[in-house]
Design an enzyme around this catalytic site. Structure first.
Site, PDB file in Angstrom:
ATOM      1  N   LYS A  44       0.833  -1.210   0.000  1.00  0.00           N
ATOM      2  CA  LYS A  44       0.000   0.000   0.000  1.00  0.00           C
ATOM      3  C   LYS A  44       0.863   1.254   0.000  1.00  0.00           C
ATOM      4  O   LYS A  44       0.368   2.369   0.122  1.00  0.00           O
ATOM      5  CB  LYS A  44      -0.921   0.030   1.232  1.00  0.00           C
ATOM      6  N   LYS A  46       2.612   2.217   2.342  1.00  0.00           N
ATOM      7  CA  LYS A  46       2.301   2.859   3.621  1.00  0.00           C
ATOM      8  C   LYS A  46       3.236   2.229   4.655  1.00  0.00           C
ATOM      9  O   LYS A  46       3.387   1.023   4.695  1.00  0.00           O
ATOM     10  CB  LYS A  46       0.831   2.545   3.964  1.00  0.00           C
TER      11      LYS A  46
HETATM   12  N1  C2G Z   1     -10.118   7.026   9.166  1.00  0.00           N
HETATM   13  C1  C2G Z   1     -11.036   8.026   9.499  1.00  0.00           C
HETATM   14  N2  C2G Z   1     -10.592   9.230   9.905  1.00  0.00           N
HETATM   15  C2  C2G Z   1      -9.251   9.479  10.001  1.00  0.00           C
HETATM   16  C3  C2G Z   1      -8.331   8.467   9.691  1.00  0.00           C
HETATM   17  C4  C2G Z   1      -8.784   7.234   9.263  1.00  0.00           C
HETATM   18  O1  C2G Z   1     -12.263   7.805   9.414  1.00  0.00           O
HETATM   19  N3  C2G Z   1      -8.850  10.703  10.423  1.00  0.00           N
HETATM   20  C5  C2G Z   1     -10.637   5.730   8.707  1.00  0.00           C
HETATM   21  C6  C2G Z   1     -10.186   5.392   7.276  1.00  0.00           C
HETATM   22  O2  C2G Z   1     -11.062   6.004   6.335  1.00  0.00           O
HETATM   23  C7  C2G Z   1     -10.298   3.870   7.276  1.00  0.00           C
HETATM   24  C8  C2G Z   1      -9.958   3.501   8.736  1.00  0.00           C
HETATM   25  O3  C2G Z   1     -10.108   4.698   9.514  1.00  0.00           O
HETATM   26  O4  C2G Z   1     -11.641   3.468   6.991  1.00  0.00           O
HETATM   27  C9  C2G Z   1      -8.553   2.975   8.865  1.00  0.00           C
HETATM   28  O5  C2G Z   1      -7.674   3.959   8.341  1.00  0.00           O
HETATM   29  P1  C2G Z   1      -6.182   3.499   7.941  1.00  0.00           P
HETATM   30  O6  C2G Z   1      -5.583   2.752   9.065  1.00  0.00           O
HETATM   31  O7  C2G Z   1      -5.487   4.688   7.360  1.00  0.00           O
HETATM   32  O8  C2G Z   1      -6.501   2.434   6.811  1.00  0.00           O
HETATM   33  P2  C2G Z   1      -6.158   2.492   5.246  1.00  0.00           P
HETATM   34  O9  C2G Z   1      -4.706   2.687   5.060  1.00  0.00           O
HETATM   35  O10 C2G Z   1      -7.134   3.426   4.650  1.00  0.00           O
HETATM   36  O11 C2G Z   1      -6.448   0.958   4.835  1.00  0.00           O
HETATM   37  O12 C2G Z   1      -8.114  -2.477   2.090  1.00  0.00           O
HETATM   38  C10 C2G Z   1      -8.416  -1.256   2.745  1.00  0.00           C
HETATM   39  C11 C2G Z   1      -7.192  -0.685   3.408  1.00  0.00           C
HETATM   40  O13 C2G Z   1      -6.576  -1.642   4.250  1.00  0.00           O
HETATM   41  C12 C2G Z   1      -7.578   0.549   4.209  1.00  0.00           C
END
Ligand code: C2G
Length: 134
Positions: A44, A46
């Protein structure tokens, strides 16, 4: 038993994550989380401060989370939805539309993200503190 499913890295858990998990849990009776593995985070493009095991332990301690399993690739969601008999799939709306293919199997809900908080911001703050030697 209405099952809700979501995925994420959930690094350095913060209010944005908690609010997402709380709203997701409120849509059903149990919430299952596909937690990105460290290898999948690399895919990702990330990086996470905490490794998979640390992120898993924190997530499993959350009152809203009933089960955590590894998310190792982009292609496992359909199988996961079927395996866990998922009724609702939830993601933050930064993913709006990206998982509509799951609508053949379950409801798909995109929830508004929480503004002004992210693991990236927190990591940056920590790095700034580190460089200032505070
Ligand atoms: N999130 C949120 N508000 C934030 C940060 C994150 O609502 N300020 C939500 C994201 O939209 C996501 C969840 O929290 O639904 C997890 O965020 P991340 O850990 O950043 O996940 P991500 O990298 O988006 O991974 O296959 C899908 C991926 O694994 C999603």
């Amino acid at each position: 038993m209405r099952t809700v499913l979501t995925y994420g890295t959930f690094d350095v858990l913060h209010a944005g994550h908690v609010r997402l998990l709380a709203r997701a849990k409120a849509l059903g009776d149990r919430l299952i989380v596909g937690l990105s593995t460290d290898d999948f985070n690399t895919l990702k493009h990330k990086s996470s401060l905490l490794d998979f095991n640390n992120r898993r332990i924190v997530l499993e301690a959350m009152r809203y989370v009933d089960l955590v399993f590894p998310e190792g690739n982009w292609d496992q969601k359909l199988a996961d939805v079927r395996r866990y008999h998922v009724n609702v799939f939830v993601m933050g709306d930064d993913w709006e539309g990206k998982f509509d293919f799951l609508k053949s199997e379950c409801e798909v809900v995109y929830l508004p993200r929480t503004e002004n908080i992210s693991s990236t911001l927190i990591r940056q703050e920590l790095q700034d503190i580190g460089t200032q030697g505070l």
